[in-house]
Design an enzyme around this catalytic site. Structure first.
Site, short mmCIF file in Angstrom:
data_model
loop_
_atom_site.label_atom_id
_atom_site.label_comp_id
_atom_site.label_asym_id
_atom_site.label_seq_id
_atom_site.Cartn_x
_atom_site.Cartn_y
_atom_site.Cartn_z
CG ASP A 64 -1.89 1.16 1.24
OD1 ASP A 64 -1.54 2.24 0.71
OD2 ASP A 64 -3.00 1.00 1.77
CG ASN A 91 1.13 4.68 -12.53
OD1 ASN A 91 0.73 5.50 -13.35
ND2 ASN A 91 0.45 3.56 -12.26
CE1 TYR A 156 -6.47 11.63 -9.54
CE2 TYR A 156 -7.08 13.41 -11.03
CZ TYR A 156 -6.45 12.20 -10.80
OH TYR A 156 -5.80 11.57 -11.83
CE LYS A 160 -3.05 11.92 -9.62
NZ LYS A 160 -2.09 10.80 -9.51
CB THR A 191 -6.88 3.12 -17.24
OG1 THR A 191 -7.52 4.06 -16.37
CG2 THR A 191 -5.79 3.81 -18.03
#
Ligand code: NAP
Length: 254
Positions: A64, A91, A156, A160, A191
């Protein structure tokens, strides 16, 4: 020019699926031994199996990436197996939705831990090994939402953006040790992360925002990662590489 990673050792996190899987396969094809790291053991074992079946070297590691001990153990296992680390690819990521009034503090913290803290933990564990080796490459997968925030993606977008400036900080601090650090910002990539988006919605979104008509696939992103990890990119560090079919070029008015 052939891009080669012969003799190099790479760690790729979130390598059990999507972009990370494509990066692991591409780096192995380019000649690297790859530690295939992810949360779900069965997934990383399957990808490592694909690499070995193709004649490459791979080590599946369950970890993790938000847990310091797991990340350190992954770095230690890779170093013990292959003798060092040349390439770290941070990633792994999650992409929770919500505005600040929609998400809980726990959801905020989880996003920061998986998407941003993981990059700190990975670099913190791998850099000393790279210093002993005389250099290395750190790559991270951020995203275009880290450059320009997206609505309903508060945590998010913030995480980022943090990955982008952490990349620059690492590049400045460890350049003298021959450690390069760059960040890849994909746009919309097909994806498992985006599999929940209905195809009609995806196509409408891309037609309105992306000049190039194809949908970005994980191997498109992996090809950029192989280049940045290779010695061909030896003077490139602290940079942001956008792969988005032209979305960030300016105001697109189809
Ligand atoms: P994906 O297929 O869902 O891959 C994400 C991977 O990260 C999964 O294999 C997942 O493992 C792993 N992961 C999640 N949390 C983890 C944790 N705590 N510890 C270890 N591994 C963990 O999605 P993807 O699109 O390839 O995403 C890869 C990266 O690209 C992410 O950082 C994402 O934010 C970024 N990105 C994607 C897009 C896009 O459009 N797809 C665009 C911009 C940026 P499990 O499956 O086992 O949970």
């Amino acid at each position: 020019m052939k891009l080669a990673l012969d003799g190099k050792v790479a760690i790729v996190t979130g390598a059990g699926s999507g972009i990370g899987r494509a990066m692991a396969l591409a780096m192995a094809e380019a000649g690297a031994a790859v530690a295939v790291v992810g949360r779900t053991l069965a997934k990383v074992e399957a990808v490592a199996g694909e690499i070995v079946a193709s004649g490459g070297q791979a080590l599946p590691v369950q970890a993790d990436v938000s847990h310091s001990a797991d990340v350190q153990a992954a770095v230690d296992a890779t170093t013990a197996t292959y003798g060092g680390i040349d390439i770290l690819v941070n990633n792994a990521g999650i992409s929770p939705s919500g505005r600040v009034t929609d998400i809980t503090p726990a959801e905020w913290d989880e996003c920061m831990a998986v998407d941003l803290r993981s990059v700190f933990l990975g670099a913190r564990a791998a850099i000393p090994v790279m210093q002993v080796r005389g250099g290395g490459v750190i790559l991270s997968t951020a995203g275009t939402f880290g450059l320009r925030a997206a609505s309903n993606k508060a945590a998010y977008s913030t995480a980022k953006a943090g990955v982008i400036n952490l990349t620059r900080a690492i590049a400045l601090d460890y350049g003298p040790d021959q450690i390069r650090c760059n960040v890849i910002c994909p746009g919309y990539v097909d994806t498992p992360l985006t599999a929940g988006v209905p195809p009609a919605d995806r196509d409408r979104f891309l037609a309105a925002t992306q000049p190039l008509p194809s949908v970005i696939q994980a191997p498109d992103v992996a090809a950029l990662a192989v280049y940045l990890a290779s010695d061909a990119a030896r003077m490139i560090t602290g940079q942001v590489f956008v792969i988005d079919g032209g979305q960030q070029a300016g105001l697109y008015q189809p």
